[in-house]
Write a protein that holds these residues in place. Structure first.
Motif, PDB file in Angstrom:
ATOM      1  N   CYS A  42      -0.567   3.656  -2.882  1.00 49.69           N
ATOM      2  CA  CYS A  42      -0.777   5.088  -2.587  1.00 49.69           C
ATOM      3  C   CYS A  42      -0.193   5.983  -3.681  1.00 49.69           C
ATOM      4  CB  CYS A  42      -0.191   5.422  -1.222  1.00 49.69           C
ATOM      5  SG  CYS A  42      -1.174   4.766   0.147  1.00 49.69           S
ATOM      6  N   VAL A  72      -3.018   3.355   7.198  1.00 49.08           N
ATOM      7  CA  VAL A  72      -2.887   2.194   6.309  1.00 49.08           C
ATOM      8  C   VAL A  72      -3.137   0.908   7.099  1.00 49.08           C
ATOM      9  CG1 VAL A  72      -1.326   0.886   4.814  1.00 49.08           C
ATOM     10  CG2 VAL A  72      -1.315   3.380   4.741  1.00 49.08           C
ATOM     11  N   GLN A 129      -2.472   5.687  -6.833  1.00 50.95           N
ATOM     12  CA  GLN A 129      -3.779   6.321  -6.708  1.00 50.95           C
ATOM     13  C   GLN A 129      -3.666   7.844  -6.585  1.00 50.95           C
ATOM     14  OE1 GLN A 129      -6.674   4.978  -7.212  1.00 50.95           O
ATOM     15  NE2 GLN A 129      -5.799   2.938  -7.494  1.00 50.95           N
ATOM     16  N   LEU A 134     -10.603   7.077  -0.084  1.00 46.85           N
ATOM     17  CA  LEU A 134     -10.048   8.141   0.764  1.00 46.85           C
ATOM     18  C   LEU A 134      -9.556   9.321  -0.067  1.00 46.85           C
ATOM     19  CD1 LEU A 134      -7.998   6.094   3.398  1.00 46.85           C
ATOM     20  CD2 LEU A 134     -10.074   7.406   3.826  1.00 46.85           C
ATOM     21  N   LEU A 135      -8.858   9.021  -1.173  1.00 43.17           N
ATOM     22  CA  LEU A 135      -8.301  10.098  -2.002  1.00 43.17           C
ATOM     23  C   LEU A 135      -9.399  10.846  -2.756  1.00 43.17           C
ATOM     24  CD1 LEU A 135      -5.055   8.374  -3.316  1.00 43.17           C
ATOM     25  CD2 LEU A 135      -5.283  10.033  -1.483  1.00 43.17           C
ATOM     26  N   ILE A 189      -1.743   9.797   3.506  1.00 37.95           N
ATOM     27  CA  ILE A 189      -2.338   8.737   4.324  1.00 37.95           C
ATOM     28  C   ILE A 189      -1.226   8.204   5.220  1.00 37.95           C
ATOM     29  CG2 ILE A 189      -3.511   6.514   4.312  1.00 37.95           C
ATOM     30  CD1 ILE A 189      -4.510   7.144   1.504  1.00 37.95           C
ATOM     31  N   GLU A 201     -10.273   1.067  -1.180  1.00 45.62           N
ATOM     32  CA  GLU A 201     -10.456   1.918  -0.004  1.00 45.62           C
ATOM     33  C   GLU A 201      -9.515   3.125  -0.056  1.00 45.62           C
ATOM     34  OE1 GLU A 201     -12.825   1.617   2.022  1.00 45.62           O
ATOM     35  OE2 GLU A 201     -13.553  -0.385   1.526  1.00 45.62           O
ATOM     36  N   ILE A 202      -8.283   2.916  -0.506  1.00 42.14           N
ATOM     37  CA  ILE A 202      -7.343   4.038  -0.663  1.00 42.14           C
ATOM     38  C   ILE A 202      -7.890   5.031  -1.684  1.00 42.14           C
ATOM     39  CG2 ILE A 202      -5.054   4.660  -1.541  1.00 42.14           C
ATOM     40  CD1 ILE A 202      -4.053   1.997  -0.291  1.00 42.14           C
ATOM     41  N   ALA A 211       0.831  -1.207   0.000  1.00 36.07           N
ATOM     42  CA  ALA A 211       0.000   0.000   0.000  1.00 36.07           C
ATOM     43  C   ALA A 211       0.865   1.256   0.000  1.00 36.07           C
ATOM     44  CB  ALA A 211      -0.919  -0.016   1.216  1.00 36.07           C
ATOM     45  N   LYS A 212       1.897   1.254   0.835  1.00 37.08           N
ATOM     46  CA  LYS A 212       2.723   2.460   0.978  1.00 37.08           C
ATOM     47  C   LYS A 212       3.580   2.715  -0.254  1.00 37.08           C
ATOM     48  CE  LYS A 212       5.719   4.754   4.287  1.00 37.08           C
ATOM     49  NZ  LYS A 212       6.446   4.662   5.576  1.00 37.08           N
ATOM     50  N   LEU A 243      -6.782   0.549   7.665  1.00 37.87           N
ATOM     51  CA  LEU A 243      -7.463   0.052   6.465  1.00 37.87           C
ATOM     52  C   LEU A 243      -7.339  -1.465   6.364  1.00 37.87           C
ATOM     53  CD1 LEU A 243      -6.442   2.628   3.690  1.00 37.87           C
ATOM     54  CD2 LEU A 243      -8.724   2.258   4.616  1.00 37.87           C
ATOM     55  N   GLU A 276      -6.897  -1.352  -2.277  1.00 40.00           N
ATOM     56  CA  GLU A 276      -6.695  -0.287  -3.261  1.00 40.00           C
ATOM     57  C   GLU A 276      -7.985   0.523  -3.450  1.00 40.00           C
ATOM     58  OE1 GLU A 276      -4.644   0.332  -7.656  1.00 40.00           O
ATOM     59  OE2 GLU A 276      -5.295  -1.665  -7.045  1.00 40.00           O
TER      60      GLU A 276
END
Length: 796
Positions: free
Chosen positions: A500, A521, A503, A544-545, A516, A540-541, A495-496, A524, A538
């Motif tokens: 992220c 993270v 996205q 958020l964005l 984020i 959910e990220i 994710a990091k 999530l 992905e």
């Protein structure tokens, strides 16, 4: 005597030779002899590529010659004319600088009576006949050479004269020069002439065939030009141009004989059909499809293992086993490019990166990438193509993919191979057997193109979610590599480092506008997603964005920072609660570990013991395997009741209820035996179980602990829940190498071969052993009361 080293030349006695001299040593040697008697020893060097040969790189036998003429030519070289005098031998090379100088001795032939024998005459006749044939096959030979050889009656002169004027290897000429027996010289020469004549005959045959083919092509060209002129008069110019284009394309591509003949027949049929007929349209479609295939077109593999490793690490986090296998594959391809037949099948849950890693492999190898989705394919013709007798016929997906790739050695991804179906139209998985067999796919025949096409250079990679639905013969063709679900730490890094940034770019944001945090993270992963891969993460990220972008555009904020504290403002209440161990040790409740398609989970097993008539009740949506594990655990305790402080007749006087919470979720698998057994002994003996101990393993009737699968995911679940000790089967100890380092640091692993080790670790204290029935009788006879029901440790 000075020595002159010859490169690619051998001089014979009484032979006149012209050659150019350019080496400094050779020029110095000629300068030396020109001031004296002009005699010099000529000897050939062994390696023609050696510019500065040493003494050991020269032949011993040579010829003493007299320098007749030297002319200085352009470029600093000298043109030299020499005449051979007599054969000589190097006794010793005295010096190599500034030029070769050696001790030379005359080395005459051994002339014996056999020179005048019938054998000698026969050999001379044979050599003359062979030389005459050689001259016939070599038209540029001067006539005087032929005559001089044929009239010669001296075997020594004949051998040296023919050998000196023939085109043959330096080693062969040197062999004849070094031979001292005239008859053996003639034998060697006869063998060499025979071999040379065979080669020249073959060359003549080839040239004749080529000339005949050229004549045929010229004749066909002339006739076609006439046909063009006639068609032009009839107004059929376009059709003939199209036919000629097809002929030109077929001639340009190097087809094998069968394919060229088949295509030639189709073009001939097309040329005889009216241009607007339906059949002509079918043939045109067929020819266009076949000629668009990448016949003989290949991309060069650009294999650099270090760059490939960097690329895989950059684009994919984790997946250590898969990356290692890919790097092994690339290394083998580097050492043995011709290796074929490696078909890899990546098996794992959805969203773990099976498709994307195949694209990375293609990029690391420098190959074209083409993907075929096999999900829901039910018709064999989708793989093998339709016969072109049908209206709307087309080639199969394999041939279509090759056409799209434009290369005969692409990386072809067969996606979702486990979701192939079958019906009355055939079984597509059976059609794939030929495609994925290196012994057969070098001549794959699609029903539409009807000619063999080579698929042996294609690197096939298949993906599947499960192996259960793949037929056995097809599974046997492939090397299975399993991709397990991602752990919590792996999901965080993916994710990091990947999701992220991707996205942020997709939503038009930068790191300075939206952030984020790490704890968001983790929130999530733990509270908003429950999956094996990272697709939902992905999404959910992205959610958020999107909300962050709305705040920035509406002017409510210039920079949005999402952390664990405010994440609920964006995504609502937390959907999943983290698994945590309870705060106290309890009787009859044990922490088990389970593997699911979305990763590992902690599975608690509860046992309640009540007065009754020996009824065993199992609840919690248990499958057949877990039910059998429960029955096996009860049987083991009945067989060993005295060791664990259990009443010997508990199976008659007690009702036992085994429950696994979350009854709506089906549970099954051979890894809950030790958990159920420990919970039963705890409940029957009244001994609490440590709350910070978890376990996994199957039990036998003899108390052995059997190995399990999914250890990596199970241990990660234990780590998340705060477990301090995990008991695993002894046979699973090698699997600890795959467990995450962070898990190894925080959890103590205990390996168990028998259930006793599990109980010693899990129970707060060792259950007080019960005396067997004969002992109880002996105690009673001494006047001591046996342990009564009132002070029994079993809770009432």
């Amino acid at each position: 005597m000075p020595m002159l080293v010859l490169r690619g030349l051998v001089l014979f006695p009484q032979m006149v030779l012209h050659f150019d001299v350019g080496r400094e040593k050779s020029i110095l040697a000629l300068n030396r002899v020109m001031s004296g008697d002009r005699k010099i020893f000529l000897v050939a060097q062994k390696n023609i590529r050696d510019d500065e040969p040493k003494a050991d790189g020269l032949y011993k036998i040579g010829v003493v010659a007299q320098v007749k003429q030297i002319i200085k030519s352009q470029g600093g070289t000298w043109r030299v004319l020499v005449e051979g005098m007599y054969r000589a031998k190097t006794i010793e090379v005295l010096s190599e600088s500034p030029f070769f100088e050696g001790m030379i001795a005359e080395f005459p032939l051994r002339i014996t009576r056999s020179v005048k024998s019938a054998m000698c005459d026969a050999l001379m006749r044979t050599v003359k006949d062979l030389f005459e044939e050689y001259c016939y096959l070599t038209p540029r030979m001067p006539k005087e050479l032929i005559v001089s050889a044929l009239v010669s009656e001296d075997p020594v002169h004949l051998a040296e004269y023919i050998a000196g004027n023939m085109q043959m290897e330096v080693e062969d000429k040197q062999t004849i020069l070094s031979q001292s027996d005239p008859l053996k010289r003639l034998e060697i020469l006869a063998r060499l002439l025979e071999e040379e004549n065979d080669i020249l005959s073959l060359e003549a045959d080839i040239q004749e065939k080529v000339k005949g083919q050229i004549d045929k092509n010229q004749r066909e060209y002339y006739l076609r030009e006439q046909m063009k002129a006639i068609s032009g008069e009839l107004g059929e110019d376009d059709d003939q141009e199209e036919i000629q284009e097809y002929y030109d394309k077929i001639a340009k591509i190097k087809f094998d004989a069968e394919t060229a003949e088949k295509l030639g027949k189709e073009v001939d049929r097309l040329s005889k059909l009216p241009g607007n007929s339906n059949e002509a349209g079918v043939i045109r479609g067929y020819l266009d499809t076949v000629l668009e295939l990448p016949w003989g077109k290949r991309t060069a593999d650009k294999i650099d293992v270090k760059k490939a490793k960097a690329l895989l690490d950059r684009e994919h986090y984790g997946l250590r086993k898969v990356k290692e296998r890919i790097l092994e594959l690339l290394s083998v391809r580097k050492l043995a490019p011709e290796i074929k037949g490696q078909i890899i099948c990546l098996v794992g849950p959805p969203g773990v990166g099976k498709t994307s890693i195949a694209r990375s492999i293609a990029k690391s190898m420098g190959r074209k990438y083409v993907r075929i989705s096999l999900g829901g394919v039910r018709d064999e013709s989708d793989i093998r193509g339709h016969r072109k007798t049908y209206i709307g016929a087309m080639p199969g997906r394999i041939i279509n993919a090759m056409k799209l790739a434009g290369s005969q050695n692409p990386l072809m991804l067969l996606d979702e191979v486990d979701k192939l179906g079958n019906d009355y139209r055939g079984d597509p998985s059976a059609a794939l057997l030929e495609v994925l067999d290196s012994e057969q796919n070098h001549a794959f025949r699609d029903h539409f193109i009807e000619v063999p096409f080579d698929l042996s250079d294609v690197l096939f990679i298949a993906t599947a979610n499960t192996l259960d639905t793949i037929p056995g013969p097809l599974r046997d063709r492939m090397e299975i590599i399993e991709l397990s679900s991602y752990t919590r730490e792996e999901k965080f890094h993916i994710a990091k480092n990947h999701l992220c940034p991707k996205q942020l770019k997709r939503h038009g944001l930068t790191a300075s506008k939206a952030k984020i945090t790490d704890d968001a993270v983790y929130a999530l992963i733990d509270n908003y997603t429950r999956e094996a891969g990272v697709r939902q993460l992905e999404r959910e990220i992205a959610s958020l964005l999107r909300k962050s972008a709305k705040q920035i555009v509406s002017g409510d904020a210039k920079k949005v920072v999402i952390d664990n504290a405010n994440i609920t403002d964006y995504l609502g209440p937390r959907r999943f609660k983290p698994e945590l161990i309870q705060s106290f040790d309890e009787v009859g409740m044990v922490n088990g570990l389970a593997w699911t398609s979305v990763g590992g989970e902690m599975l608690q097993v509860e046992v309640a013991v009540m007065d009754g008539a020996g009824k065993l009740e199992l609840t919690g949506s248990l499958g057949d395997v877990m039910k059998e594990s429960a029955h096996a655990a009860v049987s083991y305790i009945r067989a060993h009741w005295e060791q664990y402080g259990v009443e010997h007749d508990f199976y008659k006087t007690r009702d036992i209820h085994i429950h696994v919470p979350e009854g709506a979720v089906p549970k099954d698998g051979p890894s809950a035996g030790v958990t159920i057994c420990t919970a039963l002994i705890s409940a029957l003996s009244g001994t609490p179980v440590r709350r910070d101990v978890a376990m996994t393993g199957e039990i036998t009737l003899r108390g052995r602990v059997l190995p399990i699968g999914g250890l990596k995911e199970k241990t990660m679940a234990a780590y998340r829940a705060g477990i301090k000790t995990v008991v695993i089967p002894a046979e699973n100890e090698p699997d600890l190498a795959e467990v995450d380092e962070v898990v190894k640091e925080h959890i103590r692993f205990i390996t168990a071969e028998r259930i006793d080790t599990v109980l010693e670790t899990a129970l707060v204290r060792k259950p007080r052993a019960k005396a067997s029935t004969p002992v109880l009788d002996a105690i009673a006879s001494e006047g001591k009361e046996p342990l009564s029901k009132a002070n029994s440790p079993i809770p009432q």
